[in-house]
Design an enzyme around this catalytic site. Structure first.
Site, PDB file in Angstrom:
ATOM      1  N   GLY A  31       0.803  -1.214   0.000  1.00 47.84           N
ATOM      2  CA  GLY A  31       0.000   0.000   0.000  1.00 47.84           C
ATOM      3  C   GLY A  31       0.837   1.264   0.000  1.00 47.84           C
ATOM      4  N   ALA A  32       0.191   2.401   0.375  1.00 49.26           N
ATOM      5  CA  ALA A  32       0.811   3.727   0.251  1.00 49.26           C
ATOM      6  C   ALA A  32       1.327   3.883  -1.176  1.00 49.26           C
ATOM      7  CB  ALA A  32       1.910   3.922   1.281  1.00 49.26           C
ATOM      8  N   HIS A  37       4.433   1.882  -7.975  1.00 52.22           N
ATOM      9  CA  HIS A  37       3.438   0.808  -7.943  1.00 52.22           C
ATOM     10  C   HIS A  37       2.579   0.820  -9.204  1.00 52.22           C
ATOM     11  CE1 HIS A  37       4.030   1.451  -3.475  1.00 52.22           C
ATOM     12  NE2 HIS A  37       4.236   0.151  -3.585  1.00 52.22           N
ATOM     13  N   GLY A 147       8.929  -4.607  -8.468  1.00 45.72           N
ATOM     14  CA  GLY A 147       9.814  -3.522  -8.835  1.00 45.72           C
ATOM     15  C   GLY A 147      11.273  -3.888  -8.645  1.00 45.72           C
ATOM     16  N   LYS A 149      13.522  -1.882  -7.812  1.00 47.25           N
ATOM     17  CA  LYS A 149      14.105  -1.141  -6.694  1.00 47.25           C
ATOM     18  C   LYS A 149      14.443  -2.089  -5.549  1.00 47.25           C
ATOM     19  CE  LYS A 149      11.810   1.132  -3.571  1.00 47.25           C
ATOM     20  NZ  LYS A 149      12.434   0.660  -2.294  1.00 47.25           N
ATOM     21  N   SER A 185       9.588   5.461  -3.301  1.00 47.73           N
ATOM     22  CA  SER A 185       9.388   4.501  -2.218  1.00 47.73           C
ATOM     23  C   SER A 185       8.331   5.051  -1.272  1.00 47.73           C
ATOM     24  CB  SER A 185      10.698   4.284  -1.454  1.00 47.73           C
ATOM     25  OG  SER A 185      10.474   3.545  -0.262  1.00 47.73           O
ATOM     26  N   ARG A 187       8.445   4.770   1.782  1.00 47.38           N
ATOM     27  CA  ARG A 187       9.156   5.306   2.936  1.00 47.38           C
ATOM     28  C   ARG A 187       9.698   6.722   2.699  1.00 47.38           C
ATOM     29  NH1 ARG A 187      10.397  -0.376   3.735  1.00 47.38           N
ATOM     30  NH2 ARG A 187       9.853  -0.974   5.879  1.00 47.38           N
TER      31      ARG A 187
END
EC number: 6.3.2.1
Length: 280
Positions: A31-32, A37, A147, A149, A185, A187
């Site tokens: 999520g977030a 995404h 991803g 990343k 990200s 975060r």
């Protein structure tokens, strides 16, 4: 878009798609959601007739002193974004649904999970492998999108899929970045303005190191310079390493290589990676 929270209901929806002959792509997330995404969702829509996106903040991949309690959760906003993108199913189980009473199984993928984040975050990739295996068994996708990343995570999932005969096409999608180069990200939302401005030193240091190595420079010196650059920018460096892109072990110049890093700025831990290609 169907929003489903129970495994039994998910299986009913998946069975209906299969009865119609539809193939299925899965995008696992916590999520977030951000543009990174949504790049996965876009690739999933090209890969299959039906797209399932999971949102589950997986407690098993967080360590005792990590950010589980404050990890960003934006259920309503995420749902709206996915519906607008044409996702077919939002699979959003609770912890009790994913890990019911008595749950006692753990999946561990050795080798690719041993170093880098595996060393810095003991048990993290066991949690990743376990939840992804569950998601694969719940959704039974033909294709799954991850991803690049989280490059070590991608390697762990690919190894698990090969070893356990899941028969799923696991595809990596290139890292999506802000205009200044910082990898997107969830975060990043933790970064205060001052730390956000400094954070761009991470992709820049990796880019410089990769270019140096590609041009024949000494890899050890390039890595040391990258670490020094990050420290001078205010980071606490966990690692900056050059590895084999498949095994994540010691790299050889005749194989695909990847430069991976993890470092903390303020209270936020960031990861990034770039490919290292031979010149000529």
């Amino acid at each position: 878009m169907q929003t489903i929270r129970r495994v039994a209901d998910l299986r009913t929806a998946i069975a209906a798609y299969r009865a119609d002959g539809d193939d299925i792509a899965l995008v696992p997330t916590m999520g977030a959601l951000h543009a990174g995404h949504m790049a996965l969702v876009a690739e999933a829509k090209l890969a299959a007739k039906r797209v399932v996106v999971s949102i589950f903040v997986n407690p098993k991949q967080f360590g005792a002193n990590e950010d589980l309690s404050r990890y960003p959760r934006k259920e309503m906003a995420d749902s709206r974004i996915l519906a607008e993108a044409g996702v077919d199913v939002l699979w959003m189980p609770g912890v009790d649904e994913m890990y019911p009473d008595g749950f006692a199984t753990n999946i561990s993928v050795s080798g690719v999970s041993d170093g880098l984040d595996g060393a810095a975050r003991p048990g993290h990739f066991d949690g990743v492998a376990t939840v992804v295996a569950k998601l694969f068994n719940q959704v039974r996708p033909d294709t799954a999108l991850f991803g690049e990343k989280d490059f070590q995570q991608l390697a762990v999932v690919r190894r698990m899929v090969a070893d356990l005969d899941f028969g799923i096409d696991v595809r990596g999608v290139p890292t999506q970045r802000d205009d200044d180069g910082l990898a997107l990200s969830s975060r990043n939302a933790y970064l205060v303005a001052e730390d956000r401005a400094k954070a761009v030193a991470l992709p820049r240091a990796l880019g410089v190191a990769a270019t140096t190595i590609e041009k024949g420079g000494d890899a050890g010196e390039a890595l040391a310079t990258a670490r020094d650059t990050l420290t001078a920018a205010g980071f606490t460096v966990d690692y900056v390493e050059l590895v084999d892109a498949e095994t994540l072990g010691v790299s050889a110049s005749d194989r695909a290589r990847r430069l991976l890093a993890a470092a903390r700025i303020g209270g936020t831990r960031l990861i990034d990676n770039v490919p290292v290609n031979e010149q000529g």
